[in-house]
Design a protein around this motif. Sequence first.
Motif, PDB file in Angstrom:
ATOM      1  N   MET A   1      45.866 -16.312  -1.412  1.00  0.00           N
ATOM      2  CA  MET A   1      45.210 -15.352  -0.538  1.00  0.00           C
ATOM      3  C   MET A   1      44.467 -14.308  -1.361  1.00  0.00           C
ATOM      4  N   ASP A   2      43.312 -13.944  -0.877  1.00  0.00           N
ATOM      5  CA  ASP A   2      42.563 -12.856  -1.496  1.00  0.00           C
ATOM      6  C   ASP A   2      43.246 -11.537  -1.173  1.00  0.00           C
ATOM      7  N   SER A   3      42.709 -10.505  -1.723  1.00  0.00           N
ATOM      8  CA  SER A   3      43.254  -9.181  -1.432  1.00  0.00           C
ATOM      9  C   SER A   3      42.941  -8.779   0.009  1.00  0.00           C
ATOM     10  N   LEU A   4      43.766  -7.899   0.547  1.00  0.00           N
ATOM     11  CA  LEU A   4      43.541  -7.343   1.874  1.00  0.00           C
ATOM     12  C   LEU A   4      42.480  -6.264   1.754  1.00  0.00           C
ATOM     13  N   LYS A   5      41.467  -6.335   2.590  1.00  0.00           N
ATOM     14  CA  LYS A   5      40.415  -5.325   2.601  1.00  0.00           C
ATOM     15  C   LYS A   5      40.765  -4.242   3.610  1.00  0.00           C
ATOM     16  N   ILE A   6      40.667  -3.011   3.151  1.00  0.00           N
ATOM     17  CA  ILE A   6      40.870  -1.861   4.015  1.00  0.00           C
ATOM     18  C   ILE A   6      39.605  -1.011   3.920  1.00  0.00           C
ATOM     19  N   PHE A   7      38.986  -0.788   5.060  1.00  0.00           N
ATOM     20  CA  PHE A   7      37.734  -0.040   5.125  1.00  0.00           C
ATOM     21  C   PHE A   7      38.054   1.414   5.410  1.00  0.00           C
ATOM     22  N   ILE A   8      37.444   2.301   4.624  1.00  0.00           N
ATOM     23  CA  ILE A   8      37.753   3.724   4.774  1.00  0.00           C
ATOM     24  C   ILE A   8      36.497   4.533   5.010  1.00  0.00           C
ATOM     25  N   ASP A   9      36.710   5.691   5.600  1.00  0.00           N
ATOM     26  CA  ASP A   9      35.669   6.695   5.712  1.00  0.00           C
ATOM     27  C   ASP A   9      36.355   8.056   5.704  1.00  0.00           C
ATOM     28  N   THR A  10      35.639   9.030   5.219  1.00  0.00           N
ATOM     29  CA  THR A  10      36.162  10.393   5.205  1.00  0.00           C
ATOM     30  C   THR A  10      35.139  11.335   5.824  1.00  0.00           C
ATOM     31  N   GLU A  11      35.634  12.427   6.310  1.00  0.00           N
ATOM     32  CA  GLU A  11      34.779  13.562   6.654  1.00  0.00           C
ATOM     33  C   GLU A  11      35.203  14.678   5.712  1.00  0.00           C
ATOM     34  N   PHE A  12      34.222  15.438   5.259  1.00  0.00           N
ATOM     35  CA  PHE A  12      34.501  16.460   4.253  1.00  0.00           C
ATOM     36  C   PHE A  12      33.630  17.681   4.474  1.00  0.00           C
ATOM     37  N   THR A  13      33.994  18.759   3.803  1.00  0.00           N
ATOM     38  CA  THR A  13      33.416  20.076   4.070  1.00  0.00           C
ATOM     39  C   THR A  13      31.926  20.198   3.782  1.00  0.00           C
ATOM     40  N   ASN A  14      31.484  19.718   2.638  1.00  0.00           N
ATOM     41  CA  ASN A  14      30.074  19.833   2.269  1.00  0.00           C
ATOM     42  C   ASN A  14      29.783  18.877   1.112  1.00  0.00           C
ATOM     43  N   PHE A  15      28.514  18.703   0.794  1.00  0.00           N
ATOM     44  CA  PHE A  15      28.132  17.766  -0.267  1.00  0.00           C
ATOM     45  C   PHE A  15      28.270  18.354  -1.671  1.00  0.00           C
ATOM     46  N   PHE A  16      28.316  19.674  -1.808  1.00  0.00           N
ATOM     47  CA  PHE A  16      28.324  20.299  -3.131  1.00  0.00           C
ATOM     48  C   PHE A  16      29.708  20.335  -3.750  1.00  0.00           C
ATOM     49  N   GLU A  17      30.692  20.706  -2.975  1.00  0.00           N
ATOM     50  CA  GLU A  17      32.093  20.687  -3.403  1.00  0.00           C
ATOM     51  C   GLU A  17      32.911  20.112  -2.258  1.00  0.00           C
ATOM     52  N   PRO A  18      32.819  18.781  -2.074  1.00  0.00           N
ATOM     53  CA  PRO A  18      33.472  18.181  -0.906  1.00  0.00           C
ATOM     54  C   PRO A  18      34.993  18.289  -0.956  1.00  0.00           C
ATOM     55  N   LYS A  19      35.535  18.737   0.156  1.00  0.00           N
ATOM     56  CA  LYS A  19      36.991  18.784   0.326  1.00  0.00           C
ATOM     57  C   LYS A  19      37.304  18.023   1.609  1.00  0.00           C
ATOM     58  N   LEU A  20      38.358  17.235   1.543  1.00  0.00           N
ATOM     59  CA  LEU A  20      38.721  16.361   2.639  1.00  0.00           C
ATOM     60  C   LEU A  20      39.027  17.128   3.924  1.00  0.00           C
ATOM     61  N   ILE A  21      38.509  16.596   5.031  1.00  0.00           N
ATOM     62  CA  ILE A  21      38.841  17.085   6.371  1.00  0.00           C
ATOM     63  C   ILE A  21      39.643  16.010   7.099  1.00  0.00           C
ATOM     64  N   SER A  22      39.149  14.768   7.031  1.00  0.00           N
ATOM     65  CA  SER A  22      39.840  13.673   7.718  1.00  0.00           C
ATOM     66  C   SER A  22      39.596  12.363   6.970  1.00  0.00           C
ATOM     67  N   LEU A  23      40.538  11.445   7.159  1.00  0.00           N
ATOM     68  CA  LEU A  23      40.483  10.120   6.527  1.00  0.00           C
ATOM     69  C   LEU A  23      40.812   9.081   7.583  1.00  0.00           C
ATOM     70  N   GLY A  24      39.946   8.090   7.694  1.00  0.00           N
ATOM     71  CA  GLY A  24      40.189   6.964   8.585  1.00  0.00           C
ATOM     72  C   GLY A  24      40.225   5.683   7.777  1.00  0.00           C
ATOM     73  N   MET A  25      41.176   4.813   8.092  1.00  0.00           N
ATOM     74  CA  MET A  25      41.274   3.519   7.416  1.00  0.00           C
ATOM     75  C   MET A  25      41.512   2.435   8.463  1.00  0.00           C
ATOM     76  N   VAL A  26      40.846   1.300   8.255  1.00  0.00           N
ATOM     77  CA  VAL A  26      41.005   0.150   9.136  1.00  0.00           C
ATOM     78  C   VAL A  26      41.198  -1.077   8.257  1.00  0.00           C
TER      79      VAL A  26
END
Length: 164
Positions: free
Chosen positions: A1-26
């Motif tokens: 079996m190949d590896s399990l793929k987990i797709f992620i996305d984040t929302e973050f504060t800004n592009f200059f010094e991004p800090k995590l707000i939320s994380l979604g994984m599927v």
Amino acid sequence: MDSLKIFIDTEFTNFFEPKLISLGMVAESGEEFYVEVPFAFNESSDFVREVVVPMLNQYPNSYCPHSELPLRILNWLQIVRIGQHPVEICYDYTTDWELFVSALDYSVPAWVTPRNVDSETSDFLLADFWRRSEENGSEECEHHALSDAKALAYAFRAKPTTSI
């Protein structure tokens, strides 16, 4: 079996010094993970304040203090991981991977590897995902980490490997 793929996305504060707000994984197997962490509203861009923040607090039990974040992520990864097979964290924007690593307190397990799938994601399928979501009256919306992770999973099409 190949590896399990987990797709992620984040929302973050800004592009200059991004800090995590939320994380979604599927996971490609269908399991989902979503958390929201404390963040400094005053460090957020206008876009984040106007678009991202109003979409927060939609999922019960999604709030997670920073101190619990690594354990919650690792527990979920171990639950969805199949046996001893590796896990690929698939993202389409490098900052998503960087914030994922930061969320794990820079202790990524050896069985977890990154995979930038931006070039393996169909713009047509992304548009189709959002069109179908709107037509079906779905609560999926762009710029929500879990919805964007679902869209990424939907639009992913692995490039064929070439053999010599």
